[in-house]
Design a protein around this motif. Structure first.
Motif, PDB file in Angstrom:
ATOM      1  N   TYR A  24       5.143   7.807  -0.480  1.00 30.33           N
ATOM      2  CA  TYR A  24       4.965   8.862   0.252  1.00 30.33           C
ATOM      3  C   TYR A  24       4.578   8.616   1.822  1.00 30.33           C
ATOM      4  O   TYR A  24       5.348   8.970   2.964  1.00 30.33           O
ATOM      5  N   GLU A  25       3.758   7.746   2.042  1.00 28.07           N
ATOM      6  CA  GLU A  25       3.207   7.153   3.426  1.00 28.07           C
ATOM      7  C   GLU A  25       4.376   6.481   3.963  1.00 28.07           C
ATOM      8  O   GLU A  25       4.668   6.569   5.157  1.00 28.07           O
ATOM      9  N   GLU A  26       5.489   5.730   3.192  1.00 25.64           N
ATOM     10  CA  GLU A  26       6.319   5.172   4.042  1.00 25.64           C
ATOM     11  C   GLU A  26       7.331   5.920   4.272  1.00 25.64           C
ATOM     12  O   GLU A  26       7.919   6.035   5.381  1.00 25.64           O
ATOM     13  N   GLU A  28       6.941   9.198   5.218  1.00 26.23           N
ATOM     14  CA  GLU A  28       6.486   9.810   6.373  1.00 26.23           C
ATOM     15  C   GLU A  28       6.793   9.141   7.550  1.00 26.23           C
ATOM     16  O   GLU A  28       6.972   9.598   8.737  1.00 26.23           O
ATOM     17  N   ARG A  29       6.946   7.883   7.601  1.00 26.33           N
ATOM     18  CA  ARG A  29       6.971   7.020   8.884  1.00 26.33           C
ATOM     19  C   ARG A  29       8.557   6.885   9.176  1.00 26.33           C
ATOM     20  O   ARG A  29       8.865   6.531  10.323  1.00 26.33           O
ATOM     21  N   GLU A  30       9.568   7.302   8.342  1.00 28.74           N
ATOM     22  CA  GLU A  30      10.923   7.379   8.506  1.00 28.74           C
ATOM     23  C   GLU A  30      11.342   8.586   9.499  1.00 28.74           C
ATOM     24  O   GLU A  30      10.775   9.431   9.349  1.00 28.74           O
ATOM     25  N   PRO A  31      12.024   8.328  10.403  1.00 33.91           N
ATOM     26  CA  PRO A  31      12.639   9.388  11.234  1.00 33.91           C
ATOM     27  C   PRO A  31      13.541  10.370  10.594  1.00 33.91           C
ATOM     28  O   PRO A  31      14.030  10.032   9.537  1.00 33.91           O
TER      29      PRO A  31
END
Length: 67
Positions: A24-26, A28-31
């Motif tokens: 989920y954190e990964e 969130e970092r995607e545009p």
């Protein structure tokens, strides 16, 4: 014989939880993809036009002109 497919147990649940959190954190970092940004902007324009009392055909024409 079949394996028991019950609970993962406390250690398994912690590992699953940690992996889900990392995924989920990964994510969130995607545009945000451009198509979604465009759709959100169109929605904002339509909502603003509706709030201002513009007729539906006028709202559609303004939205098409902005594209």
């Amino acid at each position: 014989m079949t394996k028991d497919r019950g609970t993962a147990g406390p250690i398994g649940e912690e590992a699953i939880g940690a992996r889900l959190k990392a995924l989920y954190e990964e994510l969130e970092r995607e545009p945000l993809p451009t198509i979604f940004v465009d759709l959100l902007e169109k929605l904002d324009r339509a909502e603003m036009a509706a709030a201002n009392g513009a007729p539906s055909h006028a709202k559609r024409k303004r939205s098409e002109e902005a594209d």
